[in-house]
Design a protein around this motif. Structure first.
Motif, PDB file in Angstrom:
ATOM      1  N   LEU A 172       0.813  -0.950  -0.540  1.00  6.55           N
ATOM      2  CA  LEU A 172      -0.477   0.140  -0.195  1.00  6.55           C
ATOM      3  C   LEU A 172       0.940   1.120  -0.161  1.00  6.55           C
ATOM      4  CD1 LEU A 172      -2.910  -0.625  -0.175  1.00  6.55           C
ATOM      5  CD2 LEU A 172      -2.670  -1.618   2.104  1.00  6.55           C
ATOM      6  N   LEU A 173       2.211   1.127   0.534  1.00  6.67           N
ATOM      7  CA  LEU A 173       2.866   1.776   0.970  1.00  6.67           C
ATOM      8  C   LEU A 173       3.427   2.425  -0.621  1.00  6.67           C
ATOM      9  CD1 LEU A 173       4.265   1.356   4.028  1.00  6.67           C
ATOM     10  CD2 LEU A 173       3.024   3.646   3.573  1.00  6.67           C
ATOM     11  N   TRP A 174       3.821   1.435  -1.312  1.00  7.47           N
ATOM     12  CA  TRP A 174       4.429   1.531  -2.333  1.00  7.47           C
ATOM     13  C   TRP A 174       3.702   1.972  -3.580  1.00  7.47           C
ATOM     14  CZ3 TRP A 174       2.401  -0.420  -7.321  1.00  7.47           C
ATOM     15  CH2 TRP A 174       3.791  -0.538  -8.172  1.00  7.47           C
ATOM     16  N   HIS A 177       0.122   5.420  -0.854  1.00  7.04           N
ATOM     17  CA  HIS A 177      -0.333   6.843   0.695  1.00  7.04           C
ATOM     18  C   HIS A 177       0.594   6.203   0.985  1.00  7.04           C
ATOM     19  CE1 HIS A 177      -4.179   4.111  -1.590  1.00  7.04           C
ATOM     20  NE2 HIS A 177      -4.024   3.103  -2.389  1.00  7.04           N
ATOM     21  N   ARG A 178       0.018   6.860   2.624  1.00 12.59           N
ATOM     22  CA  ARG A 178      -0.093   8.090   3.871  1.00 12.59           C
ATOM     23  C   ARG A 178      -0.573   7.265   4.519  1.00 12.59           C
ATOM     24  NH1 ARG A 178       3.705   6.437   1.443  1.00 12.59           N
ATOM     25  NH2 ARG A 178       5.935   7.004   0.652  1.00 12.59           N
ATOM     26  N   ARG A 179      -2.148   7.040   4.498  1.00 12.43           N
ATOM     27  CA  ARG A 179      -2.524   7.288   4.790  1.00 12.43           C
ATOM     28  C   ARG A 179      -3.428   5.852   4.990  1.00 12.43           C
ATOM     29  NH1 ARG A 179      -4.340  12.227   5.948  1.00 12.43           N
ATOM     30  NH2 ARG A 179      -6.367  11.508   6.749  1.00 12.43           N
ATOM     31  N   ILE A 180      -2.828   4.766   5.474  1.00 10.11           N
ATOM     32  CA  ILE A 180      -3.624   3.181   6.070  1.00 10.11           C
ATOM     33  C   ILE A 180      -4.038   2.871   7.504  1.00 10.11           C
ATOM     34  CG2 ILE A 180      -3.157   1.294   5.127  1.00 10.11           C
ATOM     35  CD1 ILE A 180      -0.830   2.890   3.176  1.00 10.11           C
ATOM     36  N   ALA A 181      -5.660   2.654   7.062  1.00 11.87           N
ATOM     37  CA  ALA A 181      -6.149   2.050   8.812  1.00 11.87           C
ATOM     38  C   ALA A 181      -6.245   0.819   8.336  1.00 11.87           C
ATOM     39  CB  ALA A 181      -7.564   2.918   8.316  1.00 11.87           C
ATOM     40  N   ILE A 182      -6.515   0.149   9.735  1.00  7.87           N
ATOM     41  CA  ILE A 182      -6.320  -1.050   9.791  1.00  7.87           C
ATOM     42  C   ILE A 182      -7.414  -2.063  10.315  1.00  7.87           C
ATOM     43  CG2 ILE A 182      -5.183  -1.525  12.008  1.00  7.87           C
ATOM     44  CD1 ILE A 182      -4.048  -4.456   9.765  1.00  7.87           C
ATOM     45  N   ILE A 183      -7.856  -3.091  10.325  1.00 11.91           N
ATOM     46  CA  ILE A 183      -9.401  -3.040  10.518  1.00 11.91           C
ATOM     47  C   ILE A 183      -8.994  -4.719  11.103  1.00 11.91           C
ATOM     48  CG2 ILE A 183     -11.860  -3.667  10.414  1.00 11.91           C
ATOM     49  CD1 ILE A 183     -11.606  -2.778   7.929  1.00 11.91           C
ATOM     50  N   THR A 184      -8.479  -5.044  12.816  1.00 11.97           N
ATOM     51  CA  THR A 184      -7.702  -6.037  13.174  1.00 11.97           C
ATOM     52  C   THR A 184      -9.236  -6.784  13.454  1.00 11.97           C
ATOM     53  OG1 THR A 184      -7.799  -5.424  15.252  1.00 11.97           O
ATOM     54  CG2 THR A 184      -6.217  -4.568  14.004  1.00 11.97           C
ATOM     55  N   LEU A 208       5.626   6.980   9.160  1.00  5.60           N
ATOM     56  CA  LEU A 208       4.132   7.694   9.034  1.00  5.60           C
ATOM     57  C   LEU A 208       3.758   7.503  11.036  1.00  5.60           C
ATOM     58  CD1 LEU A 208       4.010   7.972   6.533  1.00  5.60           C
ATOM     59  CD2 LEU A 208       2.994   5.810   6.177  1.00  5.60           C
ATOM     60  N   SER A 209       3.910   8.183  11.051  1.00  3.52           N
ATOM     61  CA  SER A 209       2.810   7.799  12.334  1.00  3.52           C
ATOM     62  C   SER A 209       1.398   7.032  12.534  1.00  3.52           C
ATOM     63  CB  SER A 209       2.194   9.276  13.391  1.00  3.52           C
ATOM     64  OG  SER A 209       1.386  10.051  12.912  1.00  3.52           O
ATOM     65  N   LEU A 210       1.237   6.713  13.482  1.00  3.72           N
ATOM     66  CA  LEU A 210      -0.589   5.667  13.335  1.00  3.72           C
ATOM     67  C   LEU A 210      -0.961   5.931  15.038  1.00  3.72           C
ATOM     68  CD1 LEU A 210       1.383   2.609  14.285  1.00  3.72           C
ATOM     69  CD2 LEU A 210       0.589   2.943  12.464  1.00  3.72           C
ATOM     70  N   SER A 342      -6.408   9.806  -8.406  1.00  4.66           N
ATOM     71  CA  SER A 342      -7.652  10.258  -7.606  1.00  4.66           C
ATOM     72  C   SER A 342      -7.289   9.762  -6.236  1.00  4.66           C
ATOM     73  CB  SER A 342      -8.516   9.607  -9.113  1.00  4.66           C
ATOM     74  OG  SER A 342      -7.621   7.796  -7.828  1.00  4.66           O
ATOM     75  N   ARG A 343      -5.745   9.183  -6.174  1.00  3.31           N
ATOM     76  CA  ARG A 343      -6.745   9.048  -4.893  1.00  3.31           C
ATOM     77  C   ARG A 343      -6.213  10.011  -3.601  1.00  3.31           C
ATOM     78  NH1 ARG A 343      -1.834   6.684  -4.319  1.00  3.31           N
ATOM     79  NH2 ARG A 343      -2.491   5.225  -5.605  1.00  3.31           N
ATOM     80  N   VAL A 344      -6.062  11.361  -4.621  1.00  4.35           N
ATOM     81  CA  VAL A 344      -6.039  12.913  -3.291  1.00  4.35           C
ATOM     82  C   VAL A 344      -7.422  13.268  -3.550  1.00  4.35           C
ATOM     83  CG1 VAL A 344      -3.317  13.756  -3.250  1.00  4.35           C
ATOM     84  CG2 VAL A 344      -4.839  13.585  -4.994  1.00  4.35           C
ATOM     85  N   SER A 345      -8.037  13.138  -4.311  1.00  6.71           N
ATOM     86  CA  SER A 345      -9.352  13.724  -4.028  1.00  6.71           C
ATOM     87  C   SER A 345     -10.125  13.343  -3.096  1.00  6.71           C
ATOM     88  CB  SER A 345     -10.610  12.064  -5.524  1.00  6.71           C
ATOM     89  OG  SER A 345     -10.694  11.469  -5.145  1.00  6.71           O
TER      90      SER A 345
END
Lengths: 352, 352
Positions: A172-174, A177-184, A208-210, A342-345
């Motif tokens: 995802l970083l590649w 993306h810089r704003r990555i969430a996780i659903i555990t 990145l901060s979390l 478009s990701r930044v939209s």
DNA sequence: CTGAAAGCGCTAACAC
DNA sequence: GTGTTAGCGCTTTCAG
């Protein structure tokens, strides 16, 4: 119903003693090859098969293992079952299956199990640690499918959750993306904790901060994935990508994202975990971390047999590799080449 | 490993004979309640559980049934397994599972099975009819999950395929469709034949003809569904709706339809069969015919136990109801109200 | 009501 | 090499 042949029948007809029959069938070297042939022939004629109960009683082993699985059986358990069944079949062992159902039963149940089986395989954390300890005291071999229990070390086979999640996050970083969430998954799932760790590591390494609001606890189910994604979308600055701890939640997330009129993967990239059978069949085809389910079952059997054979050996904790299966939900393989911009939209949900 | 308690241990400690212990545990009425109490107490103290192998040897029954399933195990088999496991557990029976794997083995295999189990459940047509006949000759109880085999009548439990498909087709007709195709499963599947019949009946009743090119034979798999839909779309006058004989093929059909730039359900309505877990999670949510999988397993166990108990009874062929689960792929519940008109729009595939 | 004893079918010492 | 025999742990007549 015609009575089945027994050692006696065979012995008599072959003109030998029952011991010889037994020896022949056991493949003992000290049987004259002529005698052997005669016995074997009669065995064949009579369609003789040793009575398992009798053999077990004499042998004091059952040639049977049990597979116990939790109640919430997701779609992929069947692959594990298949792996176990297949691997045991090769050894001429049998597989008994048990669901855990009501806890009440399992106490009584486990005691009764003792002389029914030579060993056990537990799927996921389908059993309390106390029982595991009890089993160990009884010298009943078992192996865990999933990370081994800290309080009761044992054989186990699990997958490389950490690396899988790490790789997914890296991917995802590649993609930029810089704003990555996780659903555990539920917090008591050890697999999930490892996945969370992999995610964290990747993000930290990227400097990145979390923000804690990007770590949502789900329940491994579709609805849980939906709810989580809704929470994510309602935030002031929502993520542009999310990692789900299993595919069902990823599917739920996809569905919720659609309701917010997000385009996938352009506005929201999603990666799952497991690679269940339908992962490639949905829209967009789900990029996900593959767990080798069947292999998991096979390996568990392997370990279990080793343990049954030689009780003393040190515990083995096998970790099977995972790997990213790249499809389209991550942003790869997208035909239209507009994914990068478009990701930044804006992410304002439509329904608010 | 401390040796387990036996009848002897218990008898000695309770100051009675082993016969009395056995009787007590069997719940025989002719045991003085005082004696019974004493025995029961010792049993509890010693955590005594009768050795199953010994009991089986004496009893000549195994308290175990086998569930044999075919190799191509779809996602829904796990529900059946769960149903079987649950129902047998109630009766204190055990479930052995077997995949059929290589035919080669199954001959040998079935013979050996005889004294391992009291009865069998076959999932789908996981076994040749000859074997069924052989089992019957041996008086080994079994029940089929699926339509009963014509050459070897037996107990069976199946679902109302005919009515399910009929209803699905009617629903499509109700939506105004007149050009309805069907993607069937392999022609040797008896379930499928019934589904085909239901479809045919509905169309006939509506006074519609059935061009043979609208009946496509699939393989129950995703790819098969894709291929079938492609074939359908390439026809001169393609259908506006299709019925798939299972959900996986329906999903394949959806995917192919999308490639032809068809809007679902506006340009192409689709109904599946089974209602697998993910049916509601895809886009569009799949309208499909629900089969009560777990119930199927439970019912099979029920019939099997009846058969084990009383061998002479006439065969029972239970048919469980199916019903249509309406979601969106059929054209229902569509928010945008344009579904009725757009169906007649051109179907020229985009890629030709 | 309870106990003695005969299997259930097979394996494995132990003799020969 | 092969036969004899003593279990394995439980159920179930058969006496009492």
């Amino acid at each position: 119903m015609k009575k089945n042949a027994t050692v006696y029948t065979v012995a008599e007809r072959a003109g030998v003693s029952i011991a010889t029959v037994s020896r022949t069938l056991a493949g003992s070297p000290k049987v004259a090859s002529l005698t052997r042939q005669r016995v074997l022939q009669v065995v064949d004629e009579l369609n003789y098969v040793p009575h398992p109960a009798a053999r077990r009683l004499a042998h004091q082993r059952t040639d049977t293992i049990a597979l116990v699985f939790p109640d919430i059986s997701g779609p992929y358990y069947s692959s594990v079952i298949r792996g176990v069944e297949q691997a045991t079949g090769v050894h001429d062992y049998n597989v008994l299956i048990y669901g855990t159902r009501d806890k009440a039963r399992s106490d009584q149940f486990l005691r009764g199990l003792t002389s029914k089986i030579d060993g056990l395989i537990f799927l996921a954390r389908s059993i309390e640690e106390d029982y595991l300890a009890w089993l160990q005291k009884q010298d009943i071999p078992f192996v865990l499918i999933g990370p081994s229990a800290p309080l009761a070390p044992s054989d186990s086979v699990s997958v490389d959750n950490l690396h899988g999640a790490y790789q997914a996050a890296r991917h995802l970083l590649w993609h930029g993306h810089r704003r990555i969430a996780i659903i555990t998954g539920p917090s008591n799932s050890p697999d999930c904790r490892q996945r969370l760790d992999g995610y964290k590591r990747a993000l930290r390494e990227a400097g990145l901060s979390l923000p804690p609001e990007w770590i949502i606890t789900g329940n491994f189910q579709y609805e849980g994935g939906r709810t989580a994604m809704v929470q994510l979308c309602q935030q002031d600055s929502p993520p542009t990508a999310v990692l789900a701890a299993n595919d069902e939640m990823a599917m739920g997330a996809i569905s919720a994202a659609r309701q917010y009129r997000l385009r996938l993967p352009e506005d929201m990239a999603i990666i799952g975990f497991d690679d269940i059978q339908v992962a490639g069949m949905i829209d967009p085809p789900l990029t996900t971390v593959l767990q080798p389910m069947q292999r998991l079952g096979e390996k568990a059997v392997e370990l279990l047999f080793q343990r049954i054979r030689t009780q003393g050996a040190p515990w083995q904790n096998e970790i099977l590799p995972t790997h990213l299966v790249v499809r389209r939900s991550c942003g790869c393989l997208t035909n239209q080449g507009l994914s990068q911009k478009s990701r930044v939209s804006a992410l304002t949900p439509f329904s608010r």
